[in-house]
Design a protein around this motif. Structure first.
Motif, short mmCIF file in Angstrom:
data_model
loop_
_atom_site.label_atom_id
_atom_site.label_comp_id
_atom_site.label_asym_id
_atom_site.label_seq_id
_atom_site.Cartn_x
_atom_site.Cartn_y
_atom_site.Cartn_z
N PHE A 93 0.66 -1.17 -0.03
CA PHE A 93 0.00 0.07 -0.15
C PHE A 93 0.86 1.07 0.15
N PHE A 100 2.90 9.16 -6.13
CA PHE A 100 2.11 10.44 -5.91
C PHE A 100 3.20 11.53 -5.49
N VAL D 29 -3.20 4.77 -8.23
CA VAL D 29 -2.34 6.03 -7.67
C VAL D 29 -2.42 7.00 -8.84
N LEU D 32 -4.09 10.12 -8.58
CA LEU D 32 -3.90 11.12 -7.31
C LEU D 32 -3.10 12.26 -7.99
N TYR D 53 -8.01 10.28 -1.62
CA TYR D 53 -7.26 9.26 -0.90
C TYR D 53 -8.31 8.20 -0.32
N TYR D 56 -8.99 5.92 -3.04
CA TYR D 56 -7.86 5.22 -3.02
C TYR D 56 -7.79 4.08 -2.16
N PHE D 57 -7.67 4.35 -0.77
CA PHE D 57 -7.76 3.63 0.27
C PHE D 57 -8.55 2.44 0.24
N PHE D 60 -7.96 0.17 -2.65
CA PHE D 60 -6.78 -0.70 -2.57
C PHE D 60 -7.17 -1.79 -1.74
N PHE D 61 -7.62 -1.66 -0.66
CA PHE D 61 -7.75 -2.70 0.47
C PHE D 61 -8.81 -3.63 0.01
#
Lengths: 209, 209, 209, 209
Positions: A93, A100, D29, D32, D53, D56-57, D60-61
């Motif tokens: 992660f 960025f 990413v 961003l 973000y 993205y977070f 991603f997870f």
């Protein structure tokens, strides 16, 4: 999902991580380019992009260095468990977030205030990568939880000694970056070179031959 | 990090390098596109992009050729050590930089001065890739340091003979490019085709069958 | 580079090809997006992008279908030689070019003249992919040059029979596309679904269970 | 293509899927960035990007969690057949589509109407990923079609129990999102964290040591 996931061969974790790192390291080049209307003096336009190359160089070799470390870690473990897989996801992660702040450093180097912010932000992300790497290794090596039989305690200590200084290094670089962003960039550069291309290795290799 | 990293199976180095080369070779297509407002004569707009296709073609087959060489090198070694991993990182560094000068060549072909700069820049990056490849192979083959048992000295000589000419070729192409950039592009094209698709191989294959 | 490269284990070719196909298939999504100023009616803006989804869908499942075929081919060969590696590079070359005409189809669908050009261009690239796949397979299977021992002649014939129709299909779709581009798009769609998701397989699977 | 493709070793399916997931997770990413003209107050500009973000977070997870599940599934099967390969292609299709709604959520969070559309669209894609994952697992585990010998019925039940709730979770989140998009985002976030980083695992790991 609890008791089912117990222990796994490590191959797929390596392949997935390699994939992510390969992409991160290669995506960095996408941000390189010259400004529109550069045809009159392309050489100058290429040279003007030096902050982008510097940021590219640092991020490339920093990520490369982390790949080398990941290689070392997984080479010293015999298998992975669920918690290791998830800690590894955390490493990935932060690593895949790096393009960025790299882009910001490339863009705002030489622009006083913005440079400070970009450099400190970059340092914080690097620190988070380093912290998650340390967690990964501590988890695996704690009471030799996942280690190979033939990994000696000396080797564990050595790897500890290699991982910890980078934490300190990034903390110092961030602190320096608040006051002197340019100096912090030099520190990131030195650390990347030092980890990725230590002269010691080549010296030893030459001596061996 | 010193004595811990000693010798490794080569699989992960191959996988990581394959990942990077696969990405580099595929990213090149991202720069292809037609100008806005091409709907009136799309065919012409597509044809107008020929410098981009040419640059794409050359870079694709040059990178492909380097993949073939990497394949040959790792096929002839039995394992990797730390210095080899780091030299490989250097190879990857220059390879993954290639999309940037490729983009410049695609953009500035046919624009006299800028073309010269773009072509020479492109040649220099190719030369750096070739130099790092040579370093990688010389390191591995020096006194048979990492070679397979069954790799004969003849095979080592043959691989040397295949890698060295490309160095000379790129130096010549760069020199030519300063005076005649278009000729240099043709040279890059010929070299890419020659390395990636040698008629000899197919002739031999046909003869075999 | 001549006699050194003789025969290789097929693993690395598979990994490299998988990498390229994985990237091509995933890059396609980068071209999806809504126009600036869509916040007033985002739902409409998303629906307006249907040509892009259609192009995405067709390219995704076409590339997916070629991945399945590549899988079948390499599963039936015991090793690779230099010529096979290079033919495979050709396959990859056309495959990784596909995102460009896909983008054109997505952009120019519903724009009469430009649509015709984009659709025919798209068809030609697909035909080139199919031709290079055929070459790859013919080369490997000619006089059983690289085939596994346990691949029967029946299986070879079956794979031939599966690969040849797509050639014909793409030729027909291109010809149709010159007169009726929209019909050609439907043909590409049908072919992609037919190759990637044949009902027969599921029916057989259900029957088995 | 029918009887030729019968059963395969699972390695290549894993490698291909890993490649796609690694790319999807890393491409996120690319979206961003800070707005042009951010040099006056870069810190504020970076903070202003929080919806990006967050998106993205979550993505991603979520993708990371699906990777963990894919890992679990393939770890419990002994080989793959044609139908499994194609169902897996469907999983990949929805997964690699995810960056598009992620981008919309990042862009339109805090813009009332558009937010609702973006969040519901995002939820639907996640639901489709979860549905295709369920199909994949049901297909493999139905009458133990492709399962390993040593996978117990308890383990199958446990995996069922882990996969089904996410279906329900996404349906609920979509329904909530129609009325309260922001709450739905929180639900997606909680689900991503819950699947990817369950405290239970670490607690168990700590207890073990």
């Amino acid at each position: 999902m609890r008791s089912v996931i117990r222990e796994y061969p490590k191959g797929r974790l390596e392949a997935f991580t390699d994939g992510v790192i390969a992409i991160v390291i290669t995506l960095l080049v996408l941000d390189l380019g010259v400004k529109a209307g550069s045809e009159d003096d392309l050489l100058q336009a290429i040279l003007d992009e030096w902050p982008a190359y510097l940021a590219y160089f640092i991020s490339f070799f920093t990520v490369g260095a982390f790949w080398l470390r990941h290689h070392t870690i997984t080479n010293n473990i015999r298998e992975v468990d669920t918690a290791f897989l998830r800690l590894n996801l955390l490493v990935i992660f932060f690593l895949s977030f790096l393009p960025f702040p790299t882009k910001l450093v490339a863009e705002f180097l030489e622009q006083e205030d913005a440079e400070r912010v970009a450099v400190v932000f970059y340092g914080i992300v690097l620190l988070l990568v380093a912290v998650s790497f340390n967690l990964l290794w501590r988890y695996a090596s704690h009471k030799r939880r996942l280690l190979n039989r033939d990994t000696s305690d000396d080797e564990v200590r050595e790897l500890n000694d290699a991982l910890t200084p980078s934490l300190a290094g990034y903390v110092i670089a961030i602190a320096v970056g608040i006051a002197f962003p340019t100096v912090a960039v030099v520190l990131f550069l030195v650390m990347a070179i030092f980890i990725a291309l230590p002269l010691g290795t080549f010296r030893a290799a030459v001596r061996q031959s």
